[in-house]
Motif scaffolding. Structure first.
Motif, short mmCIF file in Angstrom:
data_model
loop_
_atom_site.label_atom_id
_atom_site.label_comp_id
_atom_site.label_asym_id
_atom_site.label_seq_id
_atom_site.Cartn_x
_atom_site.Cartn_y
_atom_site.Cartn_z
N LEU A 180 -6.87 -0.38 7.50
CA LEU A 180 -5.86 -1.58 7.75
C LEU A 180 -5.43 -1.18 9.40
CD1 LEU A 180 -4.55 -4.17 7.43
CD2 LEU A 180 -2.71 -2.92 6.22
N LEU A 181 -4.88 0.13 9.47
CA LEU A 181 -4.56 0.46 10.70
C LEU A 181 -5.68 0.39 12.02
CD1 LEU A 181 -1.97 3.20 9.90
CD2 LEU A 181 -1.45 1.04 10.74
N GLY A 182 -6.67 0.74 11.53
CA GLY A 182 -7.90 0.76 12.53
C GLY A 182 -8.36 -0.69 13.00
N LEU A 183 -8.06 -1.79 12.03
CA LEU A 183 -8.36 -3.12 12.15
C LEU A 183 -7.37 -3.70 13.16
CD1 LEU A 183 -9.53 -4.47 8.82
CD2 LEU A 183 -10.95 -4.22 10.72
N LEU A 184 -6.13 -3.19 12.95
CA LEU A 184 -5.09 -3.56 13.86
C LEU A 184 -5.06 -3.29 15.09
CD1 LEU A 184 -2.00 -3.52 11.17
CD2 LEU A 184 -3.01 -5.58 12.06
N ARG A 185 -5.86 -1.93 15.50
CA ARG A 185 -5.98 -1.35 16.66
C ARG A 185 -7.09 -2.09 17.29
NH1 ARG A 185 -6.06 4.54 14.29
NH2 ARG A 185 -3.88 4.91 13.90
N LEU A 242 0.76 -1.30 -0.03
CA LEU A 242 0.11 0.16 0.06
C LEU A 242 0.81 1.13 0.07
CD1 LEU A 242 -2.88 -0.91 2.38
CD2 LEU A 242 -2.94 -0.89 0.17
N LEU A 243 2.03 1.12 0.68
CA LEU A 243 2.70 2.47 0.67
C LEU A 243 3.62 2.30 -0.59
CD1 LEU A 243 4.48 2.07 4.36
CD2 LEU A 243 2.77 3.63 3.57
N LYS A 244 4.10 1.47 -1.04
CA LYS A 244 4.49 1.37 -2.40
C LYS A 244 3.54 2.23 -3.60
CE LYS A 244 7.03 -1.16 -6.04
NZ LYS A 244 7.16 -2.49 -6.32
N SER A 245 2.34 1.74 -3.55
CA SER A 245 1.23 2.14 -4.52
C SER A 245 1.05 3.76 -4.26
CB SER A 245 0.13 1.46 -4.22
OG SER A 245 -0.55 1.72 -3.12
N ALA A 263 -5.31 4.33 -1.73
CA ALA A 263 -4.37 3.63 -0.97
C ALA A 263 -4.33 4.16 0.56
CB ALA A 263 -3.02 3.55 -1.46
N ARG A 264 -4.43 5.36 0.44
CA ARG A 264 -4.50 6.07 1.72
C ARG A 264 -5.63 5.55 2.76
NH1 ARG A 264 -7.22 9.55 4.11
NH2 ARG A 264 -8.28 10.44 2.52
N GLN A 265 -6.66 5.32 2.08
CA GLN A 265 -8.17 5.00 2.81
C GLN A 265 -7.73 3.57 3.23
OE1 GLN A 265 -11.20 5.71 0.46
NE2 GLN A 265 -11.37 8.00 0.64
N MET A 266 -7.20 2.82 2.31
CA MET A 266 -6.96 1.38 2.64
C MET A 266 -6.12 1.30 3.71
SD MET A 266 -6.97 -0.21 -1.29
CE MET A 266 -6.61 -1.74 -0.97
#
Length: 125
Positions: free
Chosen positions: A119-124, A4-7, A112-115
């Protein structure tokens, strides 16, 4: 996560390249009536990380058109002077294409930013 960061980086490089293209296009339009001005061209080059960057600016190899105006101070003995190699219609089309490509890269960056945010929200949790 790294994909995601690469995209996002690839989309950002596309936005930067299209921004350079738009700047060159506006310079061409601004100088369309400048005698002897040669249209600038900017190629794109692929980068090793999958992105793109603007290459070195080149001048249009086309011959400037001859304009008949014996009253012009730049006119030669036959009454002709060199005009520019800029075609305003072509430049406006290039500007529109650059704008649309920029917007497409911006949408990809935003997706990509939204994804990444999701993802960070799910990991929290």
């Amino acid at each position: 996560m790294t994909d995601l960061l690469k995209s996002m980086a690839v989309a950002a490089s596309g936005m930067a390249a299209q921004g350079s293209r738009l700047r060159i296009t506006t310079e061409n339009i601004a100088n369309a009536d400048t005698p002897g001005y040669r249209r600038k061209l900017i190629p794109f080059e692929a980068t090793e990380d999958g992105g793109v960057r603007a290459g070195r600016v080149n001048l249009d190899p086309a011959e400037p058109r001859k304009i008949y105006d014996p009253a012009n101070p730049l006119a030669d003995a036959d009454g002709y002077y060199e005009g520019s190699t800029v075609d305003v219609i072509t430049e406006v089309a290039n500007a529109r294409e650059a704008q649309r490509s920029y917007e497409a890269n911006l949408k990809m960056f935003d997706q990509a930013r939204q994804m990444t945010s999701s993802l960070l929200g799910l990991l929290r949790q």
